[in-house]
Design an enzyme around this catalytic site. Structure first.
Site, PDB file in Angstrom:
ATOM      1  N   ARG A  65      48.114 -20.304  37.605  1.00 36.76           N
ATOM      2  CA  ARG A  65      47.807 -20.138  36.182  1.00 36.76           C
ATOM      3  C   ARG A  65      49.072 -20.222  35.340  1.00 36.76           C
ATOM      4  NH1 ARG A  65      42.631 -18.757  35.010  1.00 36.76           N
ATOM      5  NH2 ARG A  65      41.517 -17.640  36.634  1.00 36.76           N
ATOM      6  N   ARG A  91      39.354 -21.601  30.059  1.00 38.47           N
ATOM      7  CA  ARG A  91      40.327 -21.087  31.035  1.00 38.47           C
ATOM      8  C   ARG A  91      40.863 -19.741  30.551  1.00 38.47           C
ATOM      9  NH1 ARG A  91      39.678 -23.056  35.640  1.00 38.47           N
ATOM     10  NH2 ARG A  91      41.737 -22.284  36.211  1.00 38.47           N
ATOM     11  N   HIS A 109      33.899 -16.545  20.662  1.00 36.45           N
ATOM     12  CA  HIS A 109      33.169 -16.116  21.853  1.00 36.45           C
ATOM     13  C   HIS A 109      31.685 -15.957  21.493  1.00 36.45           C
ATOM     14  CE1 HIS A 109      32.552 -14.238  25.742  1.00 36.45           C
ATOM     15  NE2 HIS A 109      31.802 -13.338  25.129  1.00 36.45           N
ATOM     16  N   THR A 141      44.230 -11.417  22.614  1.00 35.92           N
ATOM     17  CA  THR A 141      45.193 -10.483  23.195  1.00 35.92           C
ATOM     18  C   THR A 141      45.120 -10.671  24.712  1.00 35.92           C
ATOM     19  OG1 THR A 141      43.580  -8.709  23.417  1.00 35.92           O
ATOM     20  CG2 THR A 141      44.771  -8.824  21.323  1.00 35.92           C
TER      21      THR A 141
HETATM   22  C1  GAR Z   1      30.547 -22.180  22.375  1.00 32.13           C
HETATM   23  O1  GAR Z   1      29.314 -21.533  22.390  1.00 32.13           O
HETATM   24  C2  GAR Z   1      31.688 -21.172  22.449  1.00 32.13           C
HETATM   25  O2  GAR Z   1      31.424 -19.988  21.739  1.00 32.13           O
HETATM   26  C3  GAR Z   1      31.747 -20.904  23.925  1.00 32.13           C
HETATM   27  O3  GAR Z   1      31.538 -22.153  24.531  1.00 32.13           O
HETATM   28  C4  GAR Z   1      30.748 -22.965  23.674  1.00 32.13           C
HETATM   29  C5  GAR Z   1      31.482 -24.262  23.436  1.00 32.13           C
HETATM   30  O4  GAR Z   1      30.695 -25.190  22.748  1.00 32.13           O
HETATM   31  N1  GAR Z   1      32.983 -20.309  24.303  1.00 32.13           N
HETATM   32  C6  GAR Z   1      33.150 -19.503  25.344  1.00 32.13           C
HETATM   33  O5  GAR Z   1      32.246 -19.190  26.085  1.00 32.13           O
HETATM   34  C7  GAR Z   1      34.563 -18.988  25.519  1.00 32.13           C
HETATM   35  N2  GAR Z   1      34.654 -18.158  26.680  1.00 32.13           N
HETATM   36  P1  GAR Z   1      31.387 -26.389  21.987  1.00 32.13           P
HETATM   37  O6  GAR Z   1      32.276 -27.098  22.996  1.00 32.13           O
HETATM   38  O7  GAR Z   1      30.255 -27.280  21.541  1.00 32.13           O
HETATM   39  O8  GAR Z   1      32.168 -25.833  20.831  1.00 32.13           O
END
Ligand code: GAR
Length: 210
Positions: A65, A91, A109, A141
């Site tokens: 990582r 990631r 999120h 964070t």
């Molecule tokens: C979105 O729903 C975002 O909130 C989520 O992935 C999707 C991406 O869609 N993010 C996470 O789960 C972060 N851990 P997109 O590629 O169409 O924006």
């Protein structure tokens, strides 16, 4: 004029709403680059078609990582960003990476944090029986999905919802909240204060209701 770098892993619909809002609302900012950990991310092709600089830093090319995050930071810094936006970037980032961009690294999120950090947030919401669900835009964070909140969007959970129908409803509100929050950030109105509290100048309400 501020410089925005956006990190994605896939479809990039949230990235697209930022690109469009930045242009249409004449933000005091521009998209300097879109970077993905997957060379075949559909969002990368879209951004490139829009004339935006793109790059891929495939995580599988790096043994740890730390090594991946170092390469990612090098690519990001080539574009000299003022803010770095995680828009569906899947990631987990190391504490060193997070510290490097402290106060200017933001994530979206798909849940009302602190509920349901991690993956499969819509299935988690359905399994728990919550009646309100949504999305959170927050400063990043070192603790995964736990940063101070800039804005949230809330949607109802409806009878008959599946993880897919709920995800679609949450995505609609994501596309409203994300450009609002990122605009506050690039305007210098949203700030991460000393004690980890968010202040947004001149904004009383940081909630979008579907
Ligand atoms: C979105 O729903 C975002 O909130 C989520 O992935 C999707 C991406 O869609 N993010 C996470 O789960 C972060 N851990 P997109 O590629 O169409 O924006």
């Amino acid at each position: 004029h501020r410089r925005i770098v956006i990190l994605i892993s896939g479809r990039g619909s949230n990235m697209q709403t930022l690109v469009q809002a930045c242009r249409e609302q004449d933000w005091p900012a521009g998209i300097a680059a879109v970077i993905s950990n997957r060379a075949d991310a559909p969002g990368l092709a879209w951004a490139s078609g829009q004339g935006i600089a793109t790059a891929a830093v495939p995580h599988r090319d790096y043994p740890t990582r730390e090594a991946f995050d170092t390469a990612l930071a090098e690519e990001i810094d080539r574009h000299a960003p003022d803010v770095v936006i995680l828009a569906g970037f899947m990631r987990v980032l190391t504490p060193g990476f997070v510290r490097r961009y402290a106060g200017r690294l933001v994530n979206i999120h798909p849940s009302l944090l602190p509920a349901f950090p991690g993956l499969h947030t819509h299935a988690q919401a359905l399994a728990t029986g919550v009646q309100a669900h949504g999305c959170t835009v927050h400063f990043v964070t070192p603790v995964l999905d736990h940063g101070p909140v800039i804005a949230q969007g809330v949607v109802p959970v409806l009878a008959g919802d599946t993880a897919e129908t709920l995800a679609d409803r949450v995505l609609e509100v994501e596309h409203e909240v994300f450009p609002l929050a990122v605009r506050w950030l690039v305007e210098g109105r949203a700030r991460l204060g000393e004690e980890g509290r968010v202040e947004v100048e001149g904004v009383a309400r940081r909630l979008v209701v579907w």
